[in-house]
Design a protein around this motif. Structure first.
Motif, PDB file in Angstrom:
ATOM      1  N   SER A 424      -5.243   6.737   2.302  1.00  0.00           N
ATOM      2  CA  SER A 424      -4.974   5.516   2.211  1.00  0.00           C
ATOM      3  C   SER A 424      -6.547   5.022   1.856  1.00  0.00           C
ATOM      4  O   SER A 424      -7.443   5.217   2.637  1.00  0.00           O
ATOM      5  CB  SER A 424      -4.692   5.093   3.595  1.00  0.00           C
ATOM      6  OG  SER A 424      -4.839   3.723   3.781  1.00  0.00           O
ATOM      7  N   ASN A 426      -7.581   1.931   1.382  1.00  0.00           N
ATOM      8  CA  ASN A 426      -7.879   0.963   2.200  1.00  0.00           C
ATOM      9  C   ASN A 426      -8.485   1.444   3.551  1.00  0.00           C
ATOM     10  O   ASN A 426      -9.765   1.004   4.224  1.00  0.00           O
ATOM     11  CB  ASN A 426      -6.976   0.036   2.728  1.00  0.00           C
ATOM     12  CG  ASN A 426      -7.489  -1.259   3.332  1.00  0.00           C
ATOM     13  OD1 ASN A 426      -8.022  -1.903   2.752  1.00  0.00           O
ATOM     14  ND2 ASN A 426      -6.797  -1.483   4.701  1.00  0.00           N
ATOM     15  N   LYS A 427      -8.014   2.481   4.098  1.00  0.00           N
ATOM     16  CA  LYS A 427      -8.454   3.027   5.482  1.00  0.00           C
ATOM     17  C   LYS A 427      -9.734   3.748   5.299  1.00  0.00           C
ATOM     18  O   LYS A 427     -10.746   3.286   5.853  1.00  0.00           O
ATOM     19  CB  LYS A 427      -7.539   3.978   6.095  1.00  0.00           C
ATOM     20  CG  LYS A 427      -7.984   4.887   7.501  1.00  0.00           C
ATOM     21  CD  LYS A 427      -6.868   5.585   7.741  1.00  0.00           C
ATOM     22  CE  LYS A 427      -7.450   6.444   9.106  1.00  0.00           C
ATOM     23  NZ  LYS A 427      -6.368   7.343   9.545  1.00  0.00           N
ATOM     24  N   GLU A 456      -1.184   1.723  -1.752  1.00  0.00           N
ATOM     25  CA  GLU A 456      -1.602   2.026  -0.220  1.00  0.00           C
ATOM     26  C   GLU A 456      -1.561   3.676  -0.055  1.00  0.00           C
ATOM     27  O   GLU A 456      -2.408   3.927   0.725  1.00  0.00           O
ATOM     28  CB  GLU A 456      -0.142   1.829   0.644  1.00  0.00           C
ATOM     29  CG  GLU A 456       0.251   0.242   0.708  1.00  0.00           C
ATOM     30  CD  GLU A 456       1.257   0.067   1.887  1.00  0.00           C
ATOM     31  OE1 GLU A 456       1.912   1.220   2.155  1.00  0.00           O
ATOM     32  OE2 GLU A 456       1.386  -0.874   2.464  1.00  0.00           O
ATOM     33  N   LYS A 457      -1.191   4.274  -1.041  1.00  0.00           N
ATOM     34  CA  LYS A 457      -1.762   5.860  -1.103  1.00  0.00           C
ATOM     35  C   LYS A 457      -1.854   6.329  -2.502  1.00  0.00           C
ATOM     36  O   LYS A 457      -1.318   5.822  -3.476  1.00  0.00           O
ATOM     37  CB  LYS A 457      -0.269   6.472  -0.614  1.00  0.00           C
ATOM     38  CG  LYS A 457       0.167   6.245   0.712  1.00  0.00           C
ATOM     39  CD  LYS A 457      -0.950   7.204   1.742  1.00  0.00           C
ATOM     40  CE  LYS A 457      -0.510   6.953   3.075  1.00  0.00           C
ATOM     41  NZ  LYS A 457      -1.416   7.839   4.296  1.00  0.00           N
ATOM     42  N   SER A 578       1.908   5.815  -4.309  1.00  0.00           N
ATOM     43  CA  SER A 578       2.656   4.710  -3.641  1.00  0.00           C
ATOM     44  C   SER A 578       2.581   3.456  -4.537  1.00  0.00           C
ATOM     45  O   SER A 578       1.625   3.319  -5.213  1.00  0.00           O
ATOM     46  CB  SER A 578       2.231   4.145  -2.205  1.00  0.00           C
ATOM     47  OG  SER A 578       2.614   2.917  -1.803  1.00  0.00           O
ATOM     48  N   TYR A 581       1.246  -2.193  -2.631  1.00  0.00           N
ATOM     49  CA  TYR A 581      -0.221  -2.427  -2.465  1.00  0.00           C
ATOM     50  C   TYR A 581      -0.575  -3.073  -1.265  1.00  0.00           C
ATOM     51  O   TYR A 581       0.240  -3.641  -0.513  1.00  0.00           O
ATOM     52  CB  TYR A 581      -0.823  -3.486  -3.547  1.00  0.00           C
ATOM     53  CG  TYR A 581      -0.773  -3.004  -5.068  1.00  0.00           C
ATOM     54  CD1 TYR A 581      -2.040  -2.527  -5.504  1.00  0.00           C
ATOM     55  CD2 TYR A 581       0.069  -2.469  -5.765  1.00  0.00           C
ATOM     56  CE1 TYR A 581      -2.157  -1.887  -6.635  1.00  0.00           C
ATOM     57  CE2 TYR A 581       0.383  -1.763  -6.784  1.00  0.00           C
ATOM     58  CZ  TYR A 581      -1.024  -1.679  -7.578  1.00  0.00           C
ATOM     59  OH  TYR A 581      -1.325  -1.050  -8.720  1.00  0.00           O
ATOM     60  N   ALA A 582      -1.952  -2.367  -0.842  1.00  0.00           N
ATOM     61  CA  ALA A 582      -2.157  -3.075   0.664  1.00  0.00           C
ATOM     62  C   ALA A 582      -2.623  -4.313   0.671  1.00  0.00           C
ATOM     63  O   ALA A 582      -2.516  -4.879   1.665  1.00  0.00           O
ATOM     64  CB  ALA A 582      -3.459  -1.922   0.945  1.00  0.00           C
TER      65      ALA A 582
END
Length: 961
Positions: A424, A426-427, A456-457, A578, A581-582
């Motif tokens: 991820s 964002n993470k 997201e991925k 993915s 989107y985050a």
């Protein structure tokens, strides 16, 4: 000289032509006389104007049978008086003239073709004899043009008298040009050393002869004889040089000799015909021109032979050179092979040294880092907490240096590989922001996080990406003393499922000059020595980062201005896993009215941008006056107190509490405001450290609470009930494992030798074995092979625990029979992940216990019915009070009291026939001891319900009896 002949025409032709077939006569006058009267006359020759053919030609019409006298007057100062008279009928003369012109055209055309061909050849090979040959051909054409009588075609008013009197210069020119050709073609200095000085002398003589003729120092007859004499000697010297060269193994000289022989033969025949020794006919007339033409052609063949010989010589030389070079190459290859083997050997030694160094340094680091981090959770005085922090920082720096050196060594050896896996983005970014923002704020530097929508991925090497970002952000923090650090991330989709992520790290630090940028990416280097003193580091960070980015098919670029700051740009292309989107429009924020107050423009813009993308209606405010002038209903008030405005913090806070909004959120980048002013918690919904992130914004709308208990302890407490054997020759590493796992469900057994581990595996069955590789006596590999032979642990997972850093070493360990790899120094998170991946709790099938088991009660009372009934009745009599006590303690969340009360209940159940209550009491007590309050929340209500059920069943039995 006068010539006289009588002619009578007894033929049918009336038109006749008288010609003297010699073009070098100055004056030729024709007089036709009949009966003492001149009936026709013509004045021709080189010096007169009436000649229209290349030789003097007199056309007349002869009367039938009447005799006429032909007088011919010949005068010439530039040549001998030669008069080969020819009488032809007009038609025959015309045919003869046409044939003559055709032959001369063929003669000149052939010579021109030879000249042009060899001239073109000269520009290709730059052979001097070729240009000398072209000069010789030009002289021959000029000579024949004059000697053949074709100059009349150029001078319609007669040949100038100076040219008429100096025609001998043509012979001088032809002699000099042929001399230069002889020298260059035969290379007389090399192949004709005897003739070489003679030719040089004769060239000088011919040049002097030409000068004498040009200035008229001698009478004409003397000039002609001098020119002819010197020219004849020169030709003889050329022929002699040809013979000498031929005898000196210069093969092309044979064509040269034959050519001069042909010319000499033609010249002799022509001269003999002119003086009357040989008859004057077409053969004798054109024999000299044929000789000249053949000579030119043979010279061309000679040049071809010479060129071929030179080419063969060059090819042979090139072959010899190639043969010598091949021998040198073979010798060099042998040396290179030896050097390669030495380099491989040195590389192996270096790799072994690095592996040993890694083991020897990482092994003690494992204990230092582990225990120092454990001290963070201990209650220590302030000064000792600071000392622990210093130890942690120093150990982390040492580990970073070791890792940098090992990574650089892997890069040099070409052994560093990229491990792509889903992650991820964002993470990852929020982890970096959380770490770096606090460090930045401690230096009173604002940290700006400018995030744009990302999938997201993605698929990439998250560890290496984190390493690159950590290097860039750490450098920005290290070399910036004031201002801001901006961390910007954006992306764009590319064809074929590729997503390009662009990362920018910008600072307002010291900057880098144009000259210093060249050495910035060199290993073990910083910009200058002063920086080495002021900013400690190995100088490997950027080198490793650039290579890592290159291995991930990306680019790392730098823009910098000295004294103003630097900007590093990283571009990475990764597979998009993915399509979601985050950072995108969210229902939680759509339509929300948000006011952002932030006096720092950079952080204000990035926060406003993030909230706008989420769907909020954002009002950005920079000044307090404008803030207080706002009217309306607002859902959120994002109030920021930046570290760069610490002097105005009290003023800001006093005005913030007056602004009306449903939720006030206090964002800070310095000391925690709630810690300074506890009363602020009444006016603000919550506080959060800048910069703004998606996770922090999500917690604002979903009311996420942070658990009070240590997160790592929670993870350790939820480990499976596994029996683990740890083998290590250093007791401090085993003690660290005990420190981590003693308060967990894991049953840990430790030993300091491989042999002892083998012995224990003969008598005990383990769920997992942590095996150190390098140990005295029996090492980890030998111990593993022996353990595999034991019936109890034949299939037990064995994990290699070692400080060896290279991937080849890891692969060797896995190939030797081990199942996994755990690097030193051991990180507790990696250890937890490893245990969870290899060990799992096996939930047994649920056993349905009866509430009251009379047979079990009799067994516990040694089959005494009275005693069993008395004990059961006494226990049931205590249940109502116990139920009330448990319920009250649970309502008060008094876990210590619960543990004591449940323990009493559990002990009492052991002597009565209440198996289900005994089981529930045991589970509840275990959960309380381990601090697993969620399990207590599940088990305690079931225990109380079971107690009530036992009461009801006992009442029913009493009523029936």
């Amino acid at each position: 000289m006068w010539l006289l002949t009588s002619v009578a025409n007894v033929s049918n032709d009336k038109h006749w032509v008288f010609s003297i077939n010699f073009s070098q006569l100055d004056s030729v006058d024709f007089y036709l006389v009949q009966n003492g009267k001149v009936i026709k006359q013509s004045h021709q020759g080189k010096a007169q104007k009436e000649q229209r053919f290349r030789v003097p030609t007199f056309r007349v019409e002869l009367p039938d049978s009447d005799p006429v006298d032909l007088y011919i007057r010949i005068e010439s100062r530039s040549s001998s008086l030669i008069a080969p008279l020819r009488i032809q009928a007009e038609p025959l003369h015309s045919s003869y003239f046409q044939m003559d012109s055709l032959l001369w055209g063929f003669f000149y055309g052939g010579l021109l073709i030879l000249a042009i061909y060899n001239l073109a050849l000269f520009f290709g090979v730059r052979e001097k004899s070729l240009i000398a040959y072209v000069g010789y051909i030009a002289a021959v054409i000029l000579w024949q043009f004059v000697w053949g009588g074709h100059t009349h075609l150029l001078f319609s008013q007669g040949i100038p008298s100076w040219l008429v009197g100096h025609s001998e210069l043509i012979f001088v020119i032809i002699g000099i040009s042929s001399g230069f050709f002889t020298k260059t073609f035969l290379e007389t200095e090399k192949h004709s050393p005897t003739a070489h000085p003679v030719i040089n002398l004769l060239l000088v003589c011919q040049a002097l002869t030409g000068l004498v003729c040009f200035v008229d120092l001698l009478p004409s007859i003397w000039k002609n004889n001098l020119v002819y004499g010197v020219g004849l000697v020169a030709i003889l010297s050329y022929i002699y040089a040809g013979f000498e060269a031929f005898f000196n193994k210069f093969k092309p000289a044979r064509y040269f000799i034959f050519a001069w022989s042909m010319l000499a033969t033609g010249a002799i025949i022509g001269m003999l015909s002119l003086i009357g020794i040989l008859p004057s006919n077409d053969f004798t007339t054109y024999c000299f021109q044929v000789g000249v033409f053949l000579e030119a052609g043979l010279f061309s063949f000679a040049l071809m032979e010479k060129s071929r010989g030179q080419l063969e010589s060059e090819v042979e030389q090139a072959t010899n050179d190639l043969r010598n070079n091949m021998e040198l190459i073979e010798e060099q290859n042998a040396r290179l092979d030896i050097a390669r083997k030495d380099a491989i050997k040195a590389s192996n030694v270096k790799s072994q040294f690095l592996a040993n160094m890694s083991h020897e340094i990482r092994t003690p680091l494992n204990a230092i880092l582990g225990f120092s981090r454990e001290l963070n959770n201990a209650s220590l005085p302030t000064d000792q907490q600071e000392q622990v922090r210093i130890v942690n920082t120093a150990a982390d720096n040492l580990l970073t240096i070791v890792n940098d050196i090992l990574d650089f060594s892997k890069i040099e050896a070409g052994k560093l590989q990229i491990n792509n896996q889903p992650f991820s983005p964002n993470k990852l970014l929020e982890e970096m922001v959380t770490i770096m923002a606090k460090s930045s704020h401690s230096k009173r530097i604002e940290f700006v996080f400018d995030l744009h929508p990302l999938p997201e991925k993605l698929i990439g090497d998250v560890f290496r990406i984190k390493q690159v970002l950590n290097n860039l952000l750490s450098n920005a923090l290290k070399f910036t003393s004031s201002g801001t650090i901006t961390f910007s991330v954006s992306g764009r989709s590319l064809p074929h499922g590729i997503h390009e992520v662009n990362i920018t790290v910008e600072d307002t630090g010291i900057g880098i000059s144009r000259q210093d940028r060249k050495k910035l990416f060199n290993a073990f280097s910083q910009v200058d020595d002063a920086l080495n003193r002021n900013y400690q580091g190995t100088g490997l960070g950027l080198v490793i980062s650039r290579e890592l980015v290159r291995l991930m098919n990306g680019d790392l670029t730098l823009k910098s201005v000295l004294g103003q700051g630097s900007t590093f740009n990283v571009s990475l292309r990764m597979n998009q896993l993915s399509q979601k989107y985050a950072l995108t429009s969210s229902e939680d924020w759509k339509g929300k009215n948000v006011v952002i107050f932030d006096p720092v423009p950079a952080t204000r813009r990035s926060s406003a941008s993030m909230l706008s993308i989420l769907g909020a209606q954002v009002t950005s405010v920079e000044s307090l006056d404008y803030l207080m002038s706002l009217k309306g209903q607002y859902d959120f008030f994002m109030a920021t107190v930046p570290v760069s405005k610490m002097g105005l913090r009290d003023t800001y806070l006093s005005r913030f509490v007056q602004f009306p909004a449903q939720k006030r959120i206090l964002w800070y980048s310095g000391p925690e405001p709630f810690a300074q002013y506890p009363s602020l918690s009444q006016h603000f919904h919550s506080q959060a450290r800048m910069p703004m992130t998606l996770t922090k914004l999500d917690s604002l709308v979903h009311h996420h609470t942070t658990p009070a208990k240590n997160a790592m302890q929670e993870k350790i407490g939820t480990l499976p009930k596994a029996k683990i054997l740890a083998v290590d020759d250093m007791e401090m590493n085993l003690k660290l494992l005990h420190t981590w796992l003693d308060h967990s469900p894991v049953e840990l057994t430790t030993t300091i030798s491989g042999q002892d581990a083998v012995n224990q595996c003969q008598t005990q069955e383990f769920d997992l074995i942590l095996m150190d590789v390098q140990m005295p006596g029996m090492d980890g590999l030998q111990a593993t092979r022996e353990i595999r032979k034991s019936p109890l642990n034949m299939g037990t997972p064995i994990v290699a625990v070692t400080a060896h850093a290279f991937k080849e070493e890891q692969e060797r360990l896995l190939a030797s029979g081990m199942d996994d790899y755990l690097p030193k120094p051991i990180e507790v998170e990696l250890l937890i992940t490893l245990i969870n991946s290899w060990c799992h709790n096996v939930e047994p099938g649920e056993i349905v216990f009866p509430s009251i088991d009379w047979q079990l009660a009799l067994k516990r009372a040694n089959q005494n019915q009275d005693t069993a009934k008395e004990m059961l009745d006494s226990f049931i009599a205590l249940l109502p009070e116990t139920i009330e006590t448990l319920s009250a303690l649970w309502d008060d969340q008094d876990y210590n009291g619960l543990k004591t009360e449940v323990h009493k209940l559990h002990g009492a159940c052991c002597y009565t026939g209440l198996p289900r209550m005994q089981h529930l009491a045991n589970e509840t007590e275990s959960s309380l001891k381990l601090g697993q309050h969620k399990l207590v929340e599940e088990n305690l209500p079931a225990l109380i319900a079971e107690a009530k059920k036992v009461l009801n069943e006992s009442k029913l039995k009493d009523s029936r009896s």
